[in-house]
Write a protein that holds these residues in place. Sequence first.
Motif, short mmCIF file in Angstrom:
data_model
loop_
_atom_site.label_atom_id
_atom_site.label_comp_id
_atom_site.label_asym_id
_atom_site.label_seq_id
_atom_site.Cartn_x
_atom_site.Cartn_y
_atom_site.Cartn_z
N SER A 62 -4.26 -0.71 8.40
CA SER A 62 -3.53 -0.15 9.16
C SER A 62 -2.62 0.86 8.66
O SER A 62 -2.25 0.67 7.39
N SER A 63 -2.14 1.91 9.30
CA SER A 63 -1.41 3.14 8.63
C SER A 63 -1.92 3.58 7.27
O SER A 63 -1.28 3.63 6.15
N ARG A 64 -3.11 3.80 7.29
CA ARG A 64 -3.73 4.22 6.16
C ARG A 64 -3.32 5.75 5.58
O ARG A 64 -3.34 5.81 4.38
N ALA A 65 -2.98 6.56 6.50
CA ALA A 65 -2.27 7.63 6.23
C ALA A 65 -1.04 7.46 5.15
O ALA A 65 -0.86 8.17 4.14
N ALA A 66 -0.20 6.76 5.77
CA ALA A 66 0.97 6.28 5.09
C ALA A 66 0.66 5.56 3.63
O ALA A 66 1.18 5.96 2.78
N GLY A 112 9.82 4.79 -0.07
CA GLY A 112 8.35 4.43 0.07
C GLY A 112 7.98 3.08 0.47
O GLY A 112 7.37 2.64 0.96
N GLY A 113 8.55 2.30 -0.62
CA GLY A 113 8.62 0.80 -0.61
C GLY A 113 9.24 0.17 0.86
O GLY A 113 8.51 -0.85 1.30
N THR A 114 10.09 0.66 1.29
CA THR A 114 10.70 0.29 2.57
C THR A 114 9.69 0.64 3.51
O THR A 114 9.56 -0.30 4.77
N LEU A 115 9.26 1.54 3.62
CA LEU A 115 8.28 2.33 4.84
C LEU A 115 7.13 1.38 4.76
O LEU A 115 6.44 0.93 5.97
#
Length: 212
Positions: A62-66, A112-115
């Motif tokens: 899921s959310s591979r772009a991110a 980045g870690g939070t997202l």
Amino acid sequence: MRAYLARVDAVLVQAVIAAALSFAHLHDLASAAGQDGWKAWAYPVSVDLLLVAAWKRLRSGSSRAAGWCWFVVALVASLGANVATAGLLDLADVPAWLRILVAGWPAVAFLGGTLLAHTTPATQPPESASAQLTESERAPAEPQTFSAAPETAGPPAEPEQPAPHVPAALVNHARKLADDHHARTGSPIDPDTLRARLGVAAPLADAIASRL
């Protein structure tokens, strides 16, 4: 089994060596950029944690772009430190832009870690009740038809009984009894008398009488 263990051991050894070298390069670069003491050791930990978080997001599907975005960011930070400490950069005189990048890395890694860790993956909406119905349930129910039984004036007719099997020996014996009865009385033997003389049921007696 031994071949599998040997392959796993080789992979683990290679992973430990690569992680140790990358860890050391990131520490050296952070230290050269003015981050001394425990802060220099925190930088490689931050980069590796961001790599792990991005890889887990990619594995989840899921959310591979991110996931790919932050994986590339962490990979560039790790590769950049490896290349910079390979003699291409004078660690005694680090340029100002690199000092800015190193100083701003904690904020980037935190974002980045939070997202990656706290963004809820998109879930598919639950199927509607109509979608969960089987094909048999979706098919319209056929109307039931009832046919009225024809009215009859009297009781229903009984089914015809099959003619009983008459052995030939029994017919011959009955013929002798009929001849004897005719010789004594002068009249043909009737079915009731034949049934009494033979000791058989009425249907069988009638079938024998019809063959005399």
